[in-house]
Design a protein around this motif. Structure first.
Motif, PDB file in Angstrom:
ATOM      1  N   ILE A 242      -7.895  -4.593 -11.338  1.00 18.96           N
ATOM      2  CA  ILE A 242      -6.571  -4.827 -10.739  1.00 18.96           C
ATOM      3  C   ILE A 242      -5.725  -3.568 -10.926  1.00 18.96           C
ATOM      4  N   LEU A 243      -5.176  -3.053  -9.826  1.00 16.80           N
ATOM      5  CA  LEU A 243      -4.260  -1.913  -9.865  1.00 16.80           C
ATOM      6  C   LEU A 243      -3.050  -2.264  -9.004  1.00 16.80           C
ATOM      7  N   ASN A 244      -1.921  -2.399  -9.669  1.00 16.11           N
ATOM      8  CA  ASN A 244      -0.682  -2.781  -8.974  1.00 16.11           C
ATOM      9  C   ASN A 244       0.406  -1.757  -9.274  1.00 16.11           C
ATOM     10  N   LYS A 265     -10.910  -5.146  -7.426  1.00 21.49           N
ATOM     11  CA  LYS A 265     -10.799  -6.338  -6.595  1.00 21.49           C
ATOM     12  C   LYS A 265      -9.399  -6.491  -5.982  1.00 21.49           C
ATOM     13  N   TYR A 266      -8.414  -5.877  -6.635  1.00 22.36           N
ATOM     14  CA  TYR A 266      -7.027  -6.032  -6.166  1.00 22.36           C
ATOM     15  C   TYR A 266      -6.345  -4.674  -6.224  1.00 22.36           C
ATOM     16  N   LEU A 267      -5.881  -4.179  -5.070  1.00 22.97           N
ATOM     17  CA  LEU A 267      -5.162  -2.912  -5.005  1.00 22.97           C
ATOM     18  C   LEU A 267      -3.867  -3.136  -4.241  1.00 22.97           C
ATOM     19  N   ASN A 268      -2.732  -2.885  -4.915  1.00 19.97           N
ATOM     20  CA  ASN A 268      -1.415  -3.093  -4.302  1.00 19.97           C
ATOM     21  C   ASN A 268      -0.572  -1.834  -4.472  1.00 19.97           C
ATOM     22  N   LEU A 269      -0.347  -1.139  -3.360  1.00 13.15           N
ATOM     23  CA  LEU A 269       0.499   0.061  -3.342  1.00 13.15           C
ATOM     24  C   LEU A 269       1.728  -0.159  -2.454  1.00 13.15           C
ATOM     25  N   LEU A 293      -1.291  -2.141   1.393  1.00 14.12           N
ATOM     26  CA  LEU A 293      -0.750  -0.785   1.534  1.00 14.12           C
ATOM     27  C   LEU A 293       0.544  -0.808   2.352  1.00 14.12           C
ATOM     28  N   SER A 294       1.180  -1.960   2.446  1.00 10.16           N
ATOM     29  CA  SER A 294       2.327  -2.135   3.336  1.00 10.16           C
ATOM     30  C   SER A 294       3.571  -1.415   2.843  1.00 10.16           C
ATOM     31  N   LYS A 295       4.494  -1.227   3.790  1.00 13.33           N
ATOM     32  CA  LYS A 295       5.808  -0.637   3.522  1.00 13.33           C
ATOM     33  C   LYS A 295       5.683   0.743   2.888  1.00 13.33           C
ATOM     34  N   ASN A 296       4.964   1.611   3.561  1.00 15.11           N
ATOM     35  CA  ASN A 296       4.865   3.015   3.190  1.00 15.11           C
ATOM     36  C   ASN A 296       5.102   3.852   4.448  1.00 15.11           C
ATOM     37  N   VAL A 316      -3.217  -6.227   4.022  1.00 11.33           N
ATOM     38  CA  VAL A 316      -1.798  -6.124   4.389  1.00 11.33           C
ATOM     39  C   VAL A 316      -1.478  -4.648   4.628  1.00 11.33           C
ATOM     40  N   LEU A 317      -1.227  -4.320   5.896  1.00  7.32           N
ATOM     41  CA  LEU A 317      -0.894  -2.938   6.279  1.00  7.32           C
ATOM     42  C   LEU A 317       0.448  -2.875   7.005  1.00  7.32           C
ATOM     43  N   SER A 318       1.250  -3.897   6.885  1.00  5.13           N
ATOM     44  CA  SER A 318       2.513  -3.987   7.620  1.00  5.13           C
ATOM     45  C   SER A 318       3.488  -2.892   7.211  1.00  5.13           C
ATOM     46  N   GLU A 319       4.462  -2.631   8.103  1.00  7.05           N
ATOM     47  CA  GLU A 319       5.576  -1.716   7.855  1.00  7.05           C
ATOM     48  C   GLU A 319       5.107  -0.308   7.494  1.00  7.05           C
ATOM     49  N   ASN A 320       4.290   0.230   8.376  1.00  9.32           N
ATOM     50  CA  ASN A 320       3.896   1.628   8.294  1.00  9.32           C
ATOM     51  C   ASN A 320       4.075   2.253   9.677  1.00  9.32           C
TER      52      ASN A 320
END
Length: 971
Positions: A242-244, A265-269, A293-296, A316-320
């Motif tokens: 897990i990397l948040n 298993k979990y990557l949140n940037l 990777l959203s909101k970048n 989740v790739l929203s707001e790019n």
């Protein structure tokens, strides 16, 4: 109070008992410590009730002893509701291995003495109200494996001495107020498996040294202020699952070293400032389940392939700023993809048909992109889909009937597209459909009755389409409906009475349609209704009295209809915040009950037939910021109690029949931003106290009977945009203090009796734009050249005054001017050349003005030379008349003198008395002109005839004309 003292007395006796019984067991000193600790806790649930000498120490609640029963190894008081502080006496429990005081209500700081517990393996203090800093002594706990002190009010930095805890496996510091950077000493924690730093105020870089925590499995540092690049050394954490790092200010590229995190298993940037493309190396994260990777600021195409990421469930790739179309193999058949969020990018193309292979997909969000074309007819292939969000794209075509086969669909967002056609009747098969948003499209036709078969519907929003016909009469079948938004369509007919059976309805919006008829009495059943807007329809008749039963109404807008009668039925609720009944035919007095809604903010009752005065109880409405009662038949004077409306910013009472003086107390309403009392019967002066309303933006008092001077205090209104005092009886000069109203963009003072000159200070008002109107006054003097500074001015009217002199050339620089009126003054000279486009009427009534559009100034000069001035002409005429009179009198005198002489001669002749016959008298005029000759008039005289010898009494005059012949005299 007595029981409190008794409790402490028993506690003291227990402690003494423990001291006296020291020889009865080896753990007596530890029991003594625990009893002291107990004395500092508040124990509302009596969890520590069996902590006494009457009970064996190892049987005390939360206590775990060693096998020989001699020492306390564990103390677990988690979730016991304890209050108070952590005692320093805990440091005496030297054999303690586990201390768990988590999830209580403990306050105070963490005592530094806790660092003396050399055998401590687990310290759990999370979820309390502890304050202060982390004591550096905590680094003395060499055997500590678990340190969880998060979810407190701790401040300060993460102490570097934590790096001394070389056996530490779990470090939980989340949900505090820690600041500073992550210490580099963390590299010493070789056995660390969990590092939780999220929800703090940490800043600085993520240290490269963190790559030395080779056993780290979970690293969460989200919601901080971390900055800089993500260190590539994180790629060395091969055990990381897990990397948040969400919601920081991290920049740069996503490290390609992440490809080494094969167990991730979990990557949140989410929520950083990362840029560049999504690295294709992420396709090597074969264990990844959730990737956010959203909101970048990521750009470029989507490079992720579901053929590699077979375990991916959430993407989740929203707001790019991602572009291009979706890759064909983003989601393959038999994949595990459950959630796909690609909203708010720049993706384009048709609806990705390959997504129909994702039979496992439960949530699909493609909103806020540039997708176009028609929706595919076989959307039902997404058999597991619950939420379909395709809003804010450019989809066209019609809504496919096959959508009725998406049996699990709960949410359908199609708003903000260009979808046409009607709603297919098949939609009635969606029994699980809860939210249906079709607003801002171009859909038409009637709303099908089958829609009311969607029994789970809670929200319907069809705003901004072209639906026509009647609202389905069976709408009452939707028992769970909370929102019905049908505004801005072409719906007609009456509001169906069955709507009153949607008893859970909270928001009803039917505005901007063509609905007619009365309000259904069944609305009395809508007890949860707090918002109802019916404006811009043709609804009519009096309101049903039963509406008084709607006690939760908060926002009511029935404006622009044909309602009549009393407004009282709408006032059953004491929770009103907005009431707008503008432009109806409501009559009667304004009910004082309205003042019972203490949270009322906006009241608009304009354009009705209301009578009477404003209730004095309105002074109790402390939250009202807008009161619009204009265009009614209200009378009387304003009650002073209304001054209690201390938050009032808009007071509109124009076009009524209010009378008396304008109240001085209006100047005490400090929040007043708009005051319109125009078109009433107010008299007296403009109160100087209005100058105290420092936030006033608009002051309109026109069309009253106000007199006296404009108060100079008007200059205190330095936020004023509009000042309209026209059509009154104001006198005196324009106050020079008006120059302080530097934000004025509209100034109207026309149709008064103002005198004096135009203050040149008006030229300072550089924001004047809409109009400067000083017409129909008695202003004199010259037009100030400073008015040429009003470069934004669009209309200038100085007509019908007594202004004189030349038109300043500076006015020709007013490039924004499109209406000008200088007529009916005493202006002269040449007009600025830029005025040539204005009509003649703008300058008429000024006799000496010249230049286009009037006659040219050279022609005007010749005209002046040819014709004498009016005064000169008058003097000449007088002289001529006088001279003519003298000549006439002279001639009259001569004629009278001649007649008098002749009269005397005649009398003398008649008195001679001689009898000899009288010879005929003859006038000798001359001789007959010879044939072909003209009369010769060389001489003319009054002489006696020389040809005839007369007696001495003869008195005949002969008029002799000298001629060449004396033949045939004329007798």
């Amino acid at each position: 109070m007595g029981s409190f003292h008794l409790y402490h007395l028993m506690l003291i006796l227990s402690i003494l008992g423990a001291v006296l019984s020291e020889n009865h067991g080896n753990n007596s000193s530890e029991s003594y410590c625990l009893l002291r600790i107990k004395s500092e806790f508040i124990d509302p649930f009596r969890v520590l009730g069996n902590w006494s000498t009457e009970t064996s120490l190892c049987a005390w609640n939360g206590v775990t002893c060693s096998d020989d029963q001699n020492h306390i190894l564990s103390l677990n008081l988690s979730g016991c509701g304890l209050k108070g502080s952590i005692s320093a006496d805990f440091s005496r429990l030297t054999f303690l291995e586990i201390l768990d005081l988590s999830m209580n209500s403990l306050t105070g700081s963490i005592p530094p003495d806790i660092g003396q517990l050399q055998n401590l393996r687990e310290l759990l203090l999370f979820s309390n109200f502890l304050v202060g800093t982390i004591p550096s002594d905590i680094g003395n706990l060499k055997k500590l494996q678990v340190l969880r002190i998060g979810d407190n009010l701790l401040t300060g930095q993460v102490v570097p001495t934590i790096g001394n805890l070389t056996e530490l496996e779990v470090l939980g510091l989340s949900y505090c107020q820690l600041n500073g950077s992550i210490p580099k000493e963390i590299v010493n924690l070789k056995h660390l498996k969990l590092l939780d730093l999220q929800m703090n105020s940490l800043s600085g870089l993520i240290p490269e040294e963190i790559g030395g925590c080779i056993e780290l499995q979970k690293f969460a540092a989200s919601n901080n202020g971390l900055e800089g690049k993500i260190p590539g050394s994180l790629g060395k954490l091969e055990s990381l699952q897990i990397l948040n790092l969400a919601n920081n200010t991290l920049t740069g590229l996503i490290p390609v070293e992440f490809r080494q995190l094969l167990n991730l298993k979990y990557l949140n940037l989410h929520g950083n400032i990362l840029d560049g493309e999504i690295p294709s190396e992420l396709n090597q994260l074969v264990q990844i389940k959730e990737l956010d990777l959203s909101k970048n600021n990521l750009s470029g195409p989507i490079n992720l392939l579901n053929t590699r990421l077979k375990n991916l469930e959430v993407l989740v790739l929203s707001e790019n700023f991602l572009t291009g179309s979706l890759p064909a193999n983003l989601c393959i058949r038999n994949s595990n993809m459950r959630q796909l969020f690609l909203a708010d990018n720049n993706l384009s193309g048709k609806f990705p048909v390959d997504l129909l292979n994702c039979s496992s997909l439960e949530q699909l969000d493609l909103s806020g992109n540039n997708f176009d074309g028609a929706l595919p007819p076989n959307l039902h292939k997404l058999e597991s889909l619950k939420d379909l969000l395709l809003n804010n794209n450019s989809y066209t075509g019609t809504l496919p009937p096959d959508i009725g086969n998406m049996s699990r669909l709960e949410t359908l967002f199609l708003f903000g597209n260009m979808i046409t056609g009607g709603i297919p009747a098949e939609i009635g098969k969606l029994q699980r459909l809860s939210v249906l948003y079709l607003y801002d499209n171009q859909m038409s036709g009637s709303i099908p009755n089958e829609l009311t078969n969607c029994s789970s519907l809670t929200e319907i929003d069809f705003f901004g389409n072209h639906f026509s016909g009647a609202i389905p009469a069976t709408i009452g079948k939707l028992k769970y409906l909370v929102l019905l938004q049908l505004r801005q369509n072409d719906l007609s007919g009456p509001i169906p009475s069955s709507l009153g059976y949607c008893r859970k309805l909270q928001r009803l919006v039917l505005a901007d349609n063509k609905l007619s008829g009365p309000t259904p009495p069944t609305f009395r059943f809508l007890s949860d209704l707090f918002l109802i807007t019916l404006y811009n329809n043709s609804l009519e008749g009096p309101l049903p009295e039963v509406l008084f039963l709607l006690k939760n109404l908060s926002i009511v807008n029935f404006s622009h209809n044909k309602f009549s009668g009393s407004i009282s039925p709408l006032l059953g609720s004491k929770s009103l915040t907005v009431l707008d009944l503008t432009n109806n035919s409501f009559s009667g007095n304004i009910p004082s009950r309205l003042a019972m809604s203490k949270n009322l903010r906006r009241v608009r009752l304009a354009h009705n037939l209301l009578t009477g005065n404003i209730p004095s109880e309105f002074g109790q409405l402390k939250e009202v910021n807008l009161l619009d009662l204009s265009f009614n038949n209200l009378t009387g004077e304003l009650a002073p109690e209304i001054s209690g409306m201390e938050k009032l910013s808009h007071l509109l009472l124009n076009n009524n029949q209010f009378s008396g003086l304008i109240p001085k107390w209006l100047g005490s309403i400090q929040e007043l931003g708009e005051l319109d009392l125009s078109s009433n019967n107010y008299n007296g002066t403009v109160p100087a106290e209005l100058g105290n309303c420092s936030k006033l933006l608009k002051l309109s008092l026109h069309s009253n009977r106000l007199s006296g001077a404009i108060p100079p205090e008007i200059g205190n209104l330095n936020s004023l945009n509009v000042l309209n005092l026209q059509r009154n009886n104001l006198s005196g000069t324009i106050p020079r203090t008006v120059q302080q109203c530097k934000k004025l963009y509209e100034l109207r003072l026309s149709e008064n009796s103002l005198t004096g000159t135009i203050p040149p200070e008006i030229g300072i008002l550089s924001e004047l734009q809409v109009i400067l109107d000083l017409s129909f006054n008695h202003l004199s003097g010259k037009i100030p050249s400073s008015l040429g500074n009003l470069v934004k001015l669009e209309r200038l009217n100085l007509s019908s005054n007594q202004l004189e002199g030349k038109v300043p050339p500076s006015l020709g620089k007013l490039s924004s001017l499109h209406r000008l009126n200088l007529s009916n003054n005493h202006l002269k000279g040449q007009l600025p050349s830029t005025f040539s486009g204005f009509p003649l009427s703008s300058f008429q009534g000024n006799g000496k003005l010249c230049g286009p559009p009037l006659v040219s100034c050279s022609e005007s000069t010749r005209h002046e030379k040819k014709w004498l001035s009016e005064s000169s002409v008058a003097r000449i005429i007088v002289a001529i008349v006088f001279t003519s009179t003298l000549i006439c009198l002279g001639l009259l005198y001569v004629m009278l003198k001649m007649w008098w002489n002749w009269r005397k001669v005649s009398i003398a002749c008649s008195e001679t008395g001689k009898s000899e016959p009288k010879k005929e008298e003859e006038w000798v005029y001359g001789e007959e002109i010879k044939s072909g000759e003209y009369w010769n008039t060389n001489t003319m005289a009054l002489l006696p005839s020389q040809d005839k010898q007369m007696s001495n009494s003869t008195c005949i005059f002969h008029l002799k004309l000298s001629t060449e012949s004396t033949k045939n005299p004329v007798v």
